[in-house]
Structure formats: C-alpha cells, structure tokens
Design a protein around this motif. Structure first.
Motif, PDB file in Angstrom:
ATOM      1  N   ILE A 189       0.836  -1.206   0.000  1.00  0.00           N
ATOM      2  CA  ILE A 189       0.000   0.000   0.000  1.00  0.00           C
ATOM      3  C   ILE A 189       0.871   1.256   0.000  1.00  0.00           C
ATOM      4  N   ARG A 190       1.914   1.229   0.796  1.00  0.00           N
ATOM      5  CA  ARG A 190       2.835   2.374   0.830  1.00  0.00           C
ATOM      6  C   ARG A 190       3.462   2.603  -0.542  1.00  0.00           C
ATOM      7  N   ALA A 191       3.904   1.522  -1.190  1.00  0.00           N
ATOM      8  CA  ALA A 191       4.538   1.633  -2.505  1.00  0.00           C
ATOM      9  C   ALA A 191       3.585   2.199  -3.545  1.00  0.00           C
ATOM     10  N   ARG A 192       2.301   1.880  -3.405  1.00  0.00           N
ATOM     11  CA  ARG A 192       1.293   2.361  -4.353  1.00  0.00           C
ATOM     12  C   ARG A 192       1.014   3.839  -4.167  1.00  0.00           C
ATOM     13  N   ILE A 193       1.048   4.305  -2.913  1.00  0.00           N
ATOM     14  CA  ILE A 193       0.676   5.678  -2.598  1.00  0.00           C
ATOM     15  C   ILE A 193       1.869   6.635  -2.627  1.00  0.00           C
ATOM     16  N   GLU A 194       3.079   6.109  -2.376  1.00  0.00           N
ATOM     17  CA  GLU A 194       4.264   6.961  -2.268  1.00  0.00           C
ATOM     18  C   GLU A 194       4.507   7.854  -3.488  1.00  0.00           C
ATOM     19  N   ILE A 235       2.470   9.291  -5.455  1.00  0.00           N
ATOM     20  CA  ILE A 235       1.529  10.415  -5.440  1.00  0.00           C
ATOM     21  C   ILE A 235       1.953  11.440  -4.405  1.00  0.00           C
ATOM     22  N   VAL A 236       2.374  10.968  -3.227  1.00  0.00           N
ATOM     23  CA  VAL A 236       2.828  11.881  -2.174  1.00  0.00           C
ATOM     24  C   VAL A 236       4.074  12.632  -2.632  1.00  0.00           C
ATOM     25  N   ARG A 237       5.009  11.909  -3.234  1.00  0.00           N
ATOM     26  CA  ARG A 237       6.241  12.558  -3.712  1.00  0.00           C
ATOM     27  C   ARG A 237       5.929  13.618  -4.772  1.00  0.00           C
ATOM     28  N   LYS A 238       5.023  13.281  -5.681  1.00  0.00           N
ATOM     29  CA  LYS A 238       4.649  14.228  -6.734  1.00  0.00           C
ATOM     30  C   LYS A 238       3.965  15.450  -6.135  1.00  0.00           C
ATOM     31  N   ALA A 239       3.085  15.223  -5.147  1.00  0.00           N
ATOM     32  CA  ALA A 239       2.359  16.326  -4.524  1.00  0.00           C
ATOM     33  C   ALA A 239       3.292  17.263  -3.776  1.00  0.00           C
ATOM     34  N   PHE A 249       4.190  12.399   5.687  1.00  0.00           N
ATOM     35  CA  PHE A 249       2.968  12.296   4.888  1.00  0.00           C
ATOM     36  C   PHE A 249       2.586  10.833   4.685  1.00  0.00           C
ATOM     37  N   LEU A 250       3.578   9.966   4.483  1.00  0.00           N
ATOM     38  CA  LEU A 250       3.286   8.548   4.316  1.00  0.00           C
ATOM     39  C   LEU A 250       2.791   7.926   5.617  1.00  0.00           C
ATOM     40  N   GLU A 251       3.287   8.421   6.726  1.00  0.00           N
ATOM     41  CA  GLU A 251       2.826   7.937   8.027  1.00  0.00           C
ATOM     42  C   GLU A 251       1.353   8.301   8.234  1.00  0.00           C
ATOM     43  N   ALA A 252       0.927   9.391   7.598  1.00  0.00           N
ATOM     44  CA  ALA A 252      -0.464   9.827   7.738  1.00  0.00           C
ATOM     45  C   ALA A 252      -1.438   8.822   7.116  1.00  0.00           C
ATOM     46  N   SER A 278      -9.866   1.091 -13.341  1.00  0.00           N
ATOM     47  CA  SER A 278      -9.468   1.831 -14.543  1.00  0.00           C
ATOM     48  C   SER A 278      -9.558   3.336 -14.300  1.00  0.00           C
ATOM     49  N   ASP A 279     -10.633   3.766 -13.632  1.00  0.00           N
ATOM     50  CA  ASP A 279     -10.769   5.190 -13.294  1.00  0.00           C
ATOM     51  C   ASP A 279      -9.632   5.637 -12.378  1.00  0.00           C
ATOM     52  N   TYR A 280      -9.251   4.759 -11.442  1.00  0.00           N
ATOM     53  CA  TYR A 280      -8.146   5.082 -10.543  1.00  0.00           C
ATOM     54  C   TYR A 280      -6.852   5.257 -11.333  1.00  0.00           C
ATOM     55  N   GLU A 281      -6.578   4.323 -12.265  1.00  0.00           N
ATOM     56  CA  GLU A 281      -5.349   4.396 -13.064  1.00  0.00           C
ATOM     57  C   GLU A 281      -5.329   5.648 -13.924  1.00  0.00           C
ATOM     58  N   THR A 282      -6.488   5.998 -14.493  1.00  0.00           N
ATOM     59  CA  THR A 282      -6.571   7.199 -15.334  1.00  0.00           C
ATOM     60  C   THR A 282      -6.285   8.452 -14.517  1.00  0.00           C
ATOM     61  N   ALA A 283      -6.899   8.532 -13.324  1.00  0.00           N
ATOM     62  CA  ALA A 283      -6.687   9.689 -12.451  1.00  0.00           C
ATOM     63  C   ALA A 283      -5.243   9.749 -11.977  1.00  0.00           C
ATOM     64  N   PHE A 284      -4.683   8.603 -11.631  1.00  0.00           N
ATOM     65  CA  PHE A 284      -3.288   8.521 -11.176  1.00  0.00           C
ATOM     66  C   PHE A 284      -2.334   8.995 -12.272  1.00  0.00           C
ATOM     67  N   SER A 285      -2.538   8.490 -13.491  1.00  0.00           N
ATOM     68  CA  SER A 285      -1.663   8.868 -14.614  1.00  0.00           C
ATOM     69  C   SER A 285      -1.756  10.358 -14.909  1.00  0.00           C
ATOM     70  N   SER A 286      -2.978  10.897 -14.866  1.00  0.00           N
ATOM     71  CA  SER A 286      -3.153  12.332 -15.117  1.00  0.00           C
ATOM     72  C   SER A 286      -2.406  13.160 -14.082  1.00  0.00           C
ATOM     73  N   PHE A 287      -2.501  12.730 -12.823  1.00  0.00           N
ATOM     74  CA  PHE A 287      -1.834  13.451 -11.744  1.00  0.00           C
ATOM     75  C   PHE A 287      -0.320  13.420 -11.921  1.00  0.00           C
ATOM     76  N   MET A 288       0.223  12.243 -12.251  1.00  0.00           N
ATOM     77  CA  MET A 288       1.663  12.121 -12.433  1.00  0.00           C
ATOM     78  C   MET A 288       2.155  12.897 -13.652  1.00  0.00           C
ATOM     79  N   ASN A 289       1.234  13.191 -14.573  1.00  0.00           N
ATOM     80  CA  ASN A 289       1.585  13.968 -15.769  1.00  0.00           C
ATOM     81  C   ASN A 289       1.247  15.446 -15.618  1.00  0.00           C
ATOM     82  N   GLY A 290       0.991  15.867 -14.384  1.00  0.00           N
ATOM     83  CA  GLY A 290       0.812  17.291 -14.122  1.00  0.00           C
ATOM     84  C   GLY A 290      -0.615  17.798 -14.191  1.00  0.00           C
TER      85      GLY A 290
END
Length: 381
Positions: free
Chosen positions: A173-178, A180-184, A198-201, A298-310
């Motif tokens: 779970i940490r690896a999946r969320i990390e 996004i936290v780093r990008k944010a 932030f990951l501890e949160a 699929s919606d999660y992956e789309t949102a994740f990819s968009s976020f990582m792409n700015g």
C-alpha cells in the motif's frame, strides 16, 4: 446440509471477507480478553451482506453519489448471526441487522447492549460494532488497521492474519501511494523527512500532514480520515483481487462452456431449460461484478496517470468520490472471494469440474446468493 438455507450457507462457508466466526476465533481466548464484553456476541458470527439502492435497477451509476453512505442505504451492510446452538451453527438461528429498523431493541434483547450512557462498560461493544460496520468487508487486515486507527486495543488473536502478511500488505500500500505523495510535495516541502511524515499519515489520519494533503486538493481537512481510510482500503482490494481474479476467470469460462452441464442431465430433462437459465443468470452476475471492478480500477489508473503527468483535477475528483467507490469495490471483491471460496470447496474432490445435477444446482444457488446485490433479509435461518 440440504436443509440449510442458501443465506446461512453463505454466512458459514462464504469465506473471511463476508463472515467473521467469533465462535471459532474466541474458542482459545480467555473470556476477559475476548473482543466483546457481552459474551453472547462472542458466540456469534458477524457477516456482511449486499444492500444496493433500487435505483441501480434503472441503469443508474452506483458510484454517482456518496450520499447513500450517510445514513441511507449502502452497497454493504452488517449482520450478526446468533445460532440456537453455538456448537452447531448450521442447525439454525436468528439474525440481527445492525442498521435494521428495530436493531436497538434486538441488540438489547439478545445481548443486553444499550445505546446511551455507559452502563457496566457494555457501551464499548456498541463502539466496536459501529467500527466493524464502517468497513465494507470483514477482511482481517482492514479491521485490524481500523481498530488501530481508532486506538482500540483487541487481542491480536482475533485477527486471522500473520505479522508477515500484515507487513507485506502495508509495504504494498505504501509503494502504491508513495509516488503520489512525492509528486504532490515536489518543489515545495518535499524533503525526505516530510515525505515520511505524509506517508505515516496513511495509517494515522489524525496527523497534521493528512489534513494538509487533502486540503492541497481543495478538500476539507475534516475529510482526511474518510479519504485515507478509503484510499488504503481501495489499494488493499486491488492487491487482493490479484489473488482471486485467475480463479474468477476460470469459473466464468466454465459457466460459459458446455463443461458445466451436469453429467447426468439426461436424467433431468424436464429441468434442463431452467438449469441453463440459472447458469446464464449467474454468469451475468459474475460478469457485472468483474466489470464494476474494472471500471473502478481503470478510473483510478486514469486519475493517477493524469496526476503524475501534471493534471491534478481528475485525481482530486477521484478522491472526492473515493468512499462510494471503495464500498462498491469492497462488495465486488468480497463477492468474488466468496465465489472462489465456494467453488474451491465444491471442486476439492472434483478436479475435472464435472458435477451431477443436484451438485450443480447447489453450487449455482450458492453463487447466486454470493453475487446477488439485493439479498432478502431474513430474521431466522
């Protein structure tokens, strides 16, 4: 076992996602260390059952609104099965539905639990039942993290999960969320120490960083607990799905083939059409469940990819609706887990997957109950 109702079969044999057998779990735990102070509760089986809004029948989007989680109907509800004889739970009993109309009176009648001011410490049981009710399934990992998040101590023997599996799931779970936290945090306060906070949160939404994270997306800080719980729960179900998806595909392929036709179908010709219709119905229920899972992830992956792409907007919108998606995903994954569990139990001594008519009827009935989104409530089994 033919006299056991399909719903009771699901409670007894549907697997740990939908059923928590406190009778078996607490057998080796001293009374004073058991989960509930009301010992009657420790001789019960907690279970989850589907309860979808009727509007889904009209083609509505079950994830369109989050309102059904605020006191209205939800995709999943919680019940307590009280067997007449704890040593023989398959012999029948009664069910108490936690959010049923007369639940308060039934809880007091069955277990002596009262709402209101604390009386002899029993109010703690209501608190724990409420916490269990706030989780879409009875998976040990989710319950354990929920209780830890609320700082409620329970004897670890209640959680049927090893420390190794618990640590592995936390790492995943940490690896999946990390990312996004780093990008944010990139370009602002993204040093190693703040990232770690932030990951501890994730596991402690009361930390200030949890509120800061969600407020960065324009979401109220008060929503941090709800969002983080649903986020890590969604990630948990995503990984759980990897274990059961192969078997679900095997079952679906089997239901769509001639291989599932009973070997003695000629002896039951008058019922062949009815059986084929039942097979088709169960196959469609299974396909719908798989499709809902694909859509959510699929919606999660789309949102994740968009976020990582700015582009943060799609991920912000996903977080705002993540609780309703989490509950639907919890139902779907639990239903698949239950189907896989029931299938494995049935096919244990039949590797050819060739069943006789009565065996096929029974398995279809069990699948139907596991996948049915509007299961009828019954007070007694």
């Amino acid at each position: 076992m033919d006299s056991v109702s399909p719903i009771l079969e699901q409670i007894l044999y549907g697997g740990s996602s939908v059923s928590m057998n406190l009778i078996a779990i607490t057998r080796e735990i001293p009374e004073e260390q058991r989960m509930f102070k009301a010992q009657g509760l420790n001789n019960c089986i907690l279970f989850k059952y589907p309860n979808f809004d009727d509007r889904d029948d009209d083609g509505g989007d079950p994830m369109a609104e989050d309102e059904e989680l605020e006191g209205g109907s939800r995709p999943v509800e919680t019940g307590i099965y009280v067997p007449h004889n704890a040593k023989s739970p398959e012999s029948g009993g009664v069910a108490v539905y936690l959010r049923g109309r007369n639940s308060e009176a039934l809880l007091e009648e069955q277990f002596g639990i009262k709402h209101g001011p604390q009386e002899n410490g029993i109010i703690g049981d209501m608190k724990m039942l409420s916490m269990i009710d706030d989780v879409p399934s009875l998976d040990a990992f989710l319950l354990k993290t929920c209780f830890e998040g609320e700082k409620v101590n329970v004897d670890p023997r209640h959680w049927l999960i090893s420390n190794e599996e618990d640590h592995q799931l936390r790492r995943l779970i940490r690896a999946r969320i990390e990312p996004i936290v780093r990008k944010a945090l990139s370009g602002s306060q993204g040093n190693a120490q703040s990232i770690e906070r932030f990951l501890e949160a994730i596991w402690n939404p009361n930390l200030e960083e949890a509120g800061l994270f969600v407020s960065a997306f324009g979401i109220e800080r008060a929503e941090a607990d709800t969002i983080f719980s649903a986020w890590k729960g969604t990630t948990f179900y995503e990984y759980q799905l990897r274990r059961i998806a192969p078997r679900a595909r095997v079952i679906l392929t089997w239901l769509k083939s001639r291989e599932c036709i009973p070997v003695d179908i000629r002896m039951h010709k008058p019922y062949e059409t009815q059986l084929l219709m039942h097979i088709e119905k169960v196959g469609k229920l299974l396909e719908t469940t798989l499709m809902d899972i694909r859509t959510i992830l699929s919606d999660y992956e789309t949102a994740f990819s968009s976020f990582m792409n700015g582009q943060p907007e799609p991920f912000r919108d996903y977080l705002r609706s993540i609780r309703s998606r989490y509950w639907l995903l919890g139902y779907c994954v639990s239903a698949l887990t239950s189907v896989a569990h029931l299938d494995a139990r049935c096919m244990k001594n039949t590797p050819s997957r060739k069943l006789y008519f009565e065996g096929m009827q029974k398995l279809l009935r069990q699948f139907d109950v596991a996948l049915d989104r509007r299961r009828e409530q019954k007070g007694a089994f």
